[in-house]
Scaffold this motif. Structure first.
Motif, mmCIF file in Angstrom:
data_model
loop_
_atom_site.group_PDB
_atom_site.id
_atom_site.type_symbol
_atom_site.label_atom_id
_atom_site.label_comp_id
_atom_site.label_asym_id
_atom_site.label_seq_id
_atom_site.Cartn_x
_atom_site.Cartn_y
_atom_site.Cartn_z
ATOM 1 N N LYS A 163 3.048 12.918 -4.517
ATOM 2 C CA LYS A 163 3.056 11.820 -3.545
ATOM 3 C C LYS A 163 1.672 11.237 -3.282
ATOM 4 O O LYS A 163 1.559 10.128 -2.773
ATOM 5 C CB LYS A 163 3.639 12.313 -2.210
ATOM 6 C CG LYS A 163 5.074 12.794 -2.300
ATOM 7 C CD LYS A 163 5.555 13.327 -0.963
ATOM 8 C CE LYS A 163 6.991 13.835 -1.052
ATOM 9 N NZ LYS A 163 7.448 14.428 0.234
ATOM 10 N N ASN A 164 0.617 11.990 -3.607
ATOM 11 C CA ASN A 164 -0.713 11.547 -3.217
ATOM 12 C C ASN A 164 -1.747 11.965 -4.251
ATOM 13 O O ASN A 164 -1.624 12.998 -4.910
ATOM 14 C CB ASN A 164 -1.090 12.147 -1.856
ATOM 15 C CG ASN A 164 -2.360 11.541 -1.292
ATOM 16 O OD1 ASN A 164 -2.541 10.321 -1.304
ATOM 17 N ND2 ASN A 164 -3.261 12.377 -0.826
ATOM 18 N N ASN A 221 -0.770 8.033 -0.950
ATOM 19 C CA ASN A 221 -0.393 7.139 -2.033
ATOM 20 C C ASN A 221 -0.709 7.804 -3.364
ATOM 21 O O ASN A 221 -1.806 8.320 -3.552
ATOM 22 C CB ASN A 221 -1.154 5.811 -1.915
ATOM 23 C CG ASN A 221 -0.452 4.684 -2.645
ATOM 24 O OD1 ASN A 221 -0.320 4.733 -3.861
ATOM 25 N ND2 ASN A 221 -0.014 3.686 -1.901
ATOM 26 N N LYS A 222 0.242 7.787 -4.244
ATOM 27 C CA LYS A 222 0.045 8.327 -5.583
ATOM 28 C C LYS A 222 -0.628 7.254 -6.435
ATOM 29 O O LYS A 222 -0.089 6.160 -6.622
ATOM 30 C CB LYS A 222 1.388 8.725 -6.201
ATOM 31 C CG LYS A 222 1.307 9.253 -7.630
ATOM 32 C CD LYS A 222 0.657 10.614 -7.688
ATOM 33 C CE LYS A 222 0.698 11.182 -9.103
ATOM 34 N NZ LYS A 222 -0.037 12.465 -9.203
ATOM 35 N N ASP A 227 -4.231 1.831 -11.258
ATOM 36 C CA ASP A 227 -4.592 1.512 -9.873
ATOM 37 C C ASP A 227 -6.079 1.753 -9.635
ATOM 38 O O ASP A 227 -6.779 0.913 -9.051
ATOM 39 C CB ASP A 227 -3.796 2.390 -8.890
ATOM 40 C CG ASP A 227 -2.332 2.012 -8.791
ATOM 41 O OD1 ASP A 227 -1.996 0.843 -9.066
ATOM 42 O OD2 ASP A 227 -1.522 2.895 -8.445
ATOM 43 N N LYS A 262 -0.729 -4.296 -1.028
ATOM 44 C CA LYS A 262 -1.037 -3.112 -1.835
ATOM 45 C C LYS A 262 -2.529 -3.010 -2.085
ATOM 46 O O LYS A 262 -3.120 -1.911 -2.011
ATOM 47 C CB LYS A 262 -0.284 -3.165 -3.168
ATOM 48 C CG LYS A 262 -0.566 -1.951 -4.055
ATOM 49 C CD LYS A 262 0.203 -2.021 -5.376
ATOM 50 C CE LYS A 262 -0.109 -0.802 -6.249
ATOM 51 N NZ LYS A 262 0.627 -0.838 -7.539
ATOM 52 N N THR A 265 -4.419 -1.655 0.961
ATOM 53 C CA THR A 265 -4.123 -0.240 1.171
ATOM 54 C C THR A 265 -4.876 0.641 0.182
ATOM 55 O O THR A 265 -5.518 1.629 0.566
ATOM 56 C CB THR A 265 -2.612 0.011 1.036
ATOM 57 O OG1 THR A 265 -1.912 -0.733 2.042
ATOM 58 C CG2 THR A 265 -2.295 1.488 1.207
ATOM 59 N N LEU A 266 -4.823 0.280 -1.099
ATOM 60 C CA LEU A 266 -5.456 1.113 -2.126
ATOM 61 C C LEU A 266 -6.976 1.010 -2.069
ATOM 62 O O LEU A 266 -7.677 1.988 -2.339
ATOM 63 C CB LEU A 266 -4.944 0.741 -3.510
ATOM 64 C CG LEU A 266 -3.460 0.992 -3.777
ATOM 65 C CD1 LEU A 266 -3.158 0.858 -5.275
ATOM 66 C CD2 LEU A 266 -3.021 2.359 -3.271
ATOM 67 N N LYS A 269 -8.071 3.296 0.603
ATOM 68 C CA LYS A 269 -7.890 4.692 0.185
ATOM 69 C C LYS A 269 -9.045 5.154 -0.697
ATOM 70 O O LYS A 269 -9.581 6.256 -0.525
ATOM 71 C CB LYS A 269 -6.564 4.845 -0.575
ATOM 72 C CG LYS A 269 -6.322 6.266 -1.112
ATOM 73 C CD LYS A 269 -4.987 6.361 -1.823
ATOM 74 C CE LYS A 269 -4.772 7.758 -2.403
ATOM 75 N NZ LYS A 269 -4.689 8.809 -1.372
#
Length: 335
Positions: A163-164, A221-222, A227, A262, A265-266, A269
């Motif tokens: 998941k991450n 977040n995976k 990405d 997206k 968010t990424l 992260k």
């Protein structure tokens, strides 16, 4: 005399046997399973690998390469996190996937935290001192340390690899930078106290990174390799264009090839800030260098150089970030 670029691949392990790959690939000499000496025609200096305690190892590299080298770290063993710090005299190029990232004296970001499943390539500068330190931390051990600052539920989510993905780039924090600079200035591989000093610093650095990451907003977040590549591509774009205005989220999301939501968010992260704040903070860090460069006589000139239309706004933002006015640190041109 070696003219063409040497290219070789290796993979880390938490124990010393990985160094045998360097011996076989480059003809290096391995002393006591700790000290690696590369042939002089390739590089002067060496590297030291130590097992600090079960689940934690440290690799310190202090070399001046005399020929072009590309070193690929393969994603073979997936049981550790790698935390690296680069304080070389010049820029070392790091390539993750298709994305070029830089660390070193003149670059912006010198610290990274990544899963061992991510492949990386480094291209050190030629005839300049390369100096970097890597902590290799067993995943279960790191989770145990980090759990003291998180709820059990959140900790399980953060370390659930389905998941991450734990991965980020950042500046080296001030406490770590003090330790690393002192080690760089004072250390001698042959010193009887060196191993103890290096292990001591490795433990402090690990403690600092655990404390530091406890303050990060958890974003579950995976991440795919794509990405990571796309977000780092946009951070490089921002760092390369600090003399302009922030291009806006739609433009940056388009460069990354993802939706605005997206992308934001990424980006947060991986870079631990919003794109606009990241850009603003890096612009002010560049301002700090320009103020001390001796190339300018007036604050207004620096403000305009950095793309600020209002020098008063620039001064307020600078003071908000650093706690003092830019005029207090301006070194005027002697010409």
């Amino acid at each position: 005399m070696i003219n063409k670029r040497l290219e070789f691949t290796y993979h880390y392990t938490l124990t010393p046997e990985w160094q045998q790959q360097i011996v076989e690939n480059l003809g290096a000499t391995l002393i006591d399973n700790k000290l690696l000496i590369i042939p002089e025609e390739i590089a002067s200096g060496g590297s030291v690998f130590l097992e600090v305690l079960p689940g934690l190892s440290v690799h310190l590299l202090d070399m001046t390469f005399h020929v072009p080298v590309a070193i690929t770290r393969a994603a073979k063993d997936h049981n550790y996190y790698m935390i690296y710090y680069d304080i070389g005299d010049e820029i070392t190029t790091h390539i993750l996937g298709d994305t070029v990232h830089q660390a070193g004296y003149h670059s912006k970001l010198g610290m990274g935290f990544m899963d061992s499943s991510v492949t990386g390539v480094i291209i050190p500068p030629v005839n300049e001192r390369s100096y970097s330190l890597r902590l290799l931390v067993d995943k279960n051990y790191y989770k145990l340390l980090a759990a003291t600052n998180r709820t059990a539920e959140l900790s399980d989510l953060l370390f659930d690899e389905s998941k991450n993905t734990l991965f980020f780039y950042s500046h080296i924090d001030s406490r770590s930078k003090v330790l690393l600079n002192k080690l760089k200035e004072d250390h001698h591989f042959s010193s009887s106290s060196f191993e103890l000093k290096l292990k001591h610093i490795a433990l402090y650095l690990l403690n600092y990174i655990v404390d530091r990451t406890a303050d990060f907003e958890p974003i579950i977040n995976k991440l795919s390799q794509q990405d990571i590549d796309n977000i780092l591509k946009t951070s490089k774009y921002l760092l390369d264009n600090l003399l302009t205005e922030f291009p806006g989220i739609p433009v940056m999301a388009d460069i990354a090839g993802m939706s605005g939501t997206k992308y934001k968010t990424l980006f947060k992260k991986i870079l631990k800030d919003s794109p606009s704040n990241f850009f603003s903070n890096e612009k002010l860090l560049l301002a700090q260098k320009l103020l001390q460069s001796g190339d300018f006589n007036h604050i207004n000139d620096i403000a305009y150089e950095l793309g600020y239309n209002n020098p008063g706004y620039f001064s307020r933002m600078y003071k908000k970030m650093f706690g003092f006015s830019p005029v207090d640190v301006l070194i005027k041109s002697i010409y």
